[in-house]
Write an enzyme that holds these catalytic residues in place. Structure first.
Site, PDB file in Angstrom:
ATOM      1  N   ASP A   1       0.824  -1.213   0.000  1.00 57.78           N
ATOM      2  CA  ASP A   1       0.000   0.000   0.000  1.00 57.78           C
ATOM      3  C   ASP A   1       0.862   1.268   0.000  1.00 57.78           C
ATOM      4  O   ASP A   1       1.990   1.260   0.500  1.00 57.78           O
ATOM      5  CB  ASP A   1      -0.912  -0.024   1.244  1.00 57.78           C
ATOM      6  CG  ASP A   1      -2.086   0.940   1.105  1.00 57.78           C
ATOM      7  OD1 ASP A   1      -2.349   1.425  -0.021  1.00 57.78           O
ATOM      8  OD2 ASP A   1      -2.741   1.204   2.126  1.00 57.78           O
TER       9      ASP A   1
ATOM     10  N   HIS B   1       2.252   3.367  -9.034  1.00 54.32           N
ATOM     11  CA  HIS B   1       2.061   1.945  -9.365  1.00 54.32           C
ATOM     12  C   HIS B   1       3.253   1.430 -10.178  1.00 54.32           C
ATOM     13  O   HIS B   1       3.733   0.321  -9.978  1.00 54.32           O
ATOM     14  CB  HIS B   1       0.755   1.742 -10.141  1.00 54.32           C
ATOM     15  CG  HIS B   1      -0.471   2.155  -9.375  1.00 54.32           C
ATOM     16  ND1 HIS B   1      -0.681   1.798  -8.067  1.00 54.32           N
ATOM     17  CD2 HIS B   1      -1.547   2.907  -9.723  1.00 54.32           C
ATOM     18  CE1 HIS B   1      -1.841   2.308  -7.643  1.00 54.32           C
ATOM     19  NE2 HIS B   1      -2.375   2.990  -8.636  1.00 54.32           N
TER      20      HIS B   1
ATOM     21  N   LEU C   1      10.418 -20.423  -4.997  1.00 54.92           N
ATOM     22  CA  LEU C   1       9.393 -19.628  -4.308  1.00 54.92           C
ATOM     23  C   LEU C   1       8.048 -19.677  -5.037  1.00 54.92           C
ATOM     24  O   LEU C   1       7.992 -19.525  -6.255  1.00 54.92           O
ATOM     25  CB  LEU C   1       9.886 -18.175  -4.233  1.00 54.92           C
ATOM     26  CG  LEU C   1       8.935 -17.152  -3.622  1.00 54.92           C
ATOM     27  CD1 LEU C   1       8.846 -17.326  -2.110  1.00 54.92           C
ATOM     28  CD2 LEU C   1       9.400 -15.727  -3.945  1.00 54.92           C
TER      29      LEU C   1
HETATM   30  C1  IPE Z   1      -5.466  -2.591   0.001  1.00 52.16           C
HETATM   31  O1  IPE Z   1      -5.143  -1.255  -0.215  1.00 52.16           O
HETATM   32  C2  IPE Z   1      -5.462  -3.346  -1.284  1.00 52.16           C
HETATM   33  C3  IPE Z   1      -4.160  -3.500  -1.921  1.00 52.16           C
HETATM   34  C4  IPE Z   1      -3.002  -3.110  -1.457  1.00 52.16           C
HETATM   35  C5  IPE Z   1      -4.185  -4.169  -3.186  1.00 52.16           C
HETATM   36  P1  IPE Z   1      -6.266  -0.123  -0.360  1.00 52.16           P
HETATM   37  O2  IPE Z   1      -5.548   1.160  -0.538  1.00 52.16           O
HETATM   38  O3  IPE Z   1      -7.228  -0.509  -1.395  1.00 52.16           O
HETATM   39  O4  IPE Z   1      -6.993  -0.208   1.065  1.00 52.16           O
HETATM   40  P2  IPE Z   1      -7.853   0.861   1.873  1.00 52.16           P
HETATM   41  O5  IPE Z   1      -8.927   1.344   0.937  1.00 52.16           O
HETATM   42  O6  IPE Z   1      -6.929   1.973   2.286  1.00 52.16           O
HETATM   43  O7  IPE Z   1      -8.376   0.100   3.046  1.00 52.16           O
HETATM   44  C1  IPE Z   2      -1.683   0.318  -3.373  1.00 48.42           C
HETATM   45  O1  IPE Z   2      -1.440   1.686  -3.413  1.00 48.42           O
HETATM   46  C2  IPE Z   2      -1.987  -0.249  -4.742  1.00 48.42           C
HETATM   47  C3  IPE Z   2      -3.383  -0.686  -4.926  1.00 48.42           C
HETATM   48  C4  IPE Z   2      -4.307  -0.678  -4.000  1.00 48.42           C
HETATM   49  C5  IPE Z   2      -3.747  -1.159  -6.245  1.00 48.42           C
HETATM   50  P1  IPE Z   2      -2.643   2.736  -3.401  1.00 48.42           P
HETATM   51  O2  IPE Z   2      -3.031   3.025  -4.810  1.00 48.42           O
HETATM   52  O3  IPE Z   2      -3.739   2.267  -2.511  1.00 48.42           O
HETATM   53  O4  IPE Z   2      -1.914   4.001  -2.767  1.00 48.42           O
HETATM   54  P2  IPE Z   2      -2.517   5.009  -1.695  1.00 48.42           P
HETATM   55  O5  IPE Z   2      -3.020   4.202  -0.548  1.00 48.42           O
HETATM   56  O6  IPE Z   2      -3.610   5.773  -2.385  1.00 48.42           O
HETATM   57  O7  IPE Z   2      -1.347   5.879  -1.321  1.00 48.42           O
HETATM   58 MG    MG Z   3      -4.092   2.471  -0.519  1.00 50.71          MG
END
Ligand code: IPE
Ligand code: IPE
Ligand code: MG
Length: 239
Positions: free
Chosen positions: A15, A32, A126
């Site tokens: 995240d 990303h 792995l």
């Molecule tokens: C969780 O992250 C899902 C992934 C890392 C793929 P999100 O950014 O979607 O989660 P919330 O919305 O902060 O809980």
């Molecule tokens: C995690 O990073 C990737 C996915 C959930 C696909 P985020 O896109 O949730 O990044 P933040 O949380 O907005 O910083």
């Molecule tokens: Mg996120």
């Protein structure tokens, strides 16, 4: 100190890509893109440490709610990520697997993923498990449907259902529960990741944003894990 904790299965909630991009004055999608290096480090380090299973939460069932352009970008990135890395992963004996409602994925990335799983299916290094269109509740729901169908068909009775029955209906029943679940970016929640399997997982949270997450951060997480006492409801063995 309990230094013989096994570390067989590591789960990572990757995240913070969006916040990383914003902090660099970039668009979310650049975050990303920057995640690829972190994935590379995690796969390499887990391989070296003899971890058998690494599950990466890449896209949740809830992430479909995001703006269409971001979703399309992530799906395109998934396809190009596999294309770019499949030769290396295969050479390193990595077995690519996936969990989630894979049929929800667009055909391009899904075909790429299926080919990668087929190509690496007999690799003995792995297990790299990608959680894609994955939700813990969706997984438990899908397991419930399977069991209900078995009962409807007369193959079993409701009174015969045990925890093992449910475990055997999860997406990858051969994979042991995660020993540790790591979440980056400072959020302290599971966000629907491995709900059934995480019953006794150790949770590790770090403020580091996923695109900044390197081997050294994983080393720190593993070291923290090794210092923990896992009791599984029992008393310590030196009681
Ligand atoms: C969780 O992250 C899902 C992934 C890392 C793929 P999100 O950014 O979607 O989660 P919330 O919305 O902060 O809980
Ligand atoms: C995690 O990073 C990737 C996915 C959930 C696909 P985020 O896109 O949730 O990044 P933040 O949380 O907005 O910083
Ligand atoms: Mg996120």
């Amino acid at each position: 100190m309990n230094s013989d904790n096994h570390l067989t299965h590591v789960g990572i909630i990757m995240d913070g890509n969006g916040r990383w991009a914003r902090s660099h004055g970039l668009k979310r999608i650049e975050g990303h893109k920057a995640a690829e290096k972190s994935i590379h480090d995690a796969v390499e380090y887990c391989g070296e440490m003899g971890v058998e299973y690494l599950t990466l939460y890449a896209f949740s069932t809830e992430n479909w709610k995001r703006p269409k352009a971001e979703v399309i970008f992530i799906m395109t990135l998934l396809k190009s990520f596999i294309k770019r890395n499949i030769d290396d992963l295969d050479r390193n004996r990595v077995r690519i697997r996936a969990i989630g409602r894979l049929d929800d994925l667009p055909r391009g990335p899904l075909n790429e993923l299926r080919n990668a799983m087929k190509r690496t299916g007999s690799n003995e290094g792995l297990n790299l498990i990608l959680a894609l269109s994955y939700g813990g509740r969706a997984e438990i729901t899908d397991a419930t449907i399977k069991i209900a169908r078995d009962i409807e068909a007369g193959h079993m009775q409701a009174s015969e259902i045990t925890e093992d029955t449910i475990t055997s209906c999860m997406y990858l029943p051969d994979v042991p529960d995660p020993d540790i679940i790591i979440r980056t970016s400072g959020e302290q929640r599971l966000s629907n990741f491995l709900l059934w399997e995480s019953a006794y997982s150790e949770l590790y949270f770090t403020d580091v944003l996923w695109p900044d997450f390197r081997r050294v951060h994983l080393e720190e997480a593993f070291e923290d894990y090794r210092s923990r006492r896992r009791r599984f409801g029992d008393l310590d063995s030196d009681r």
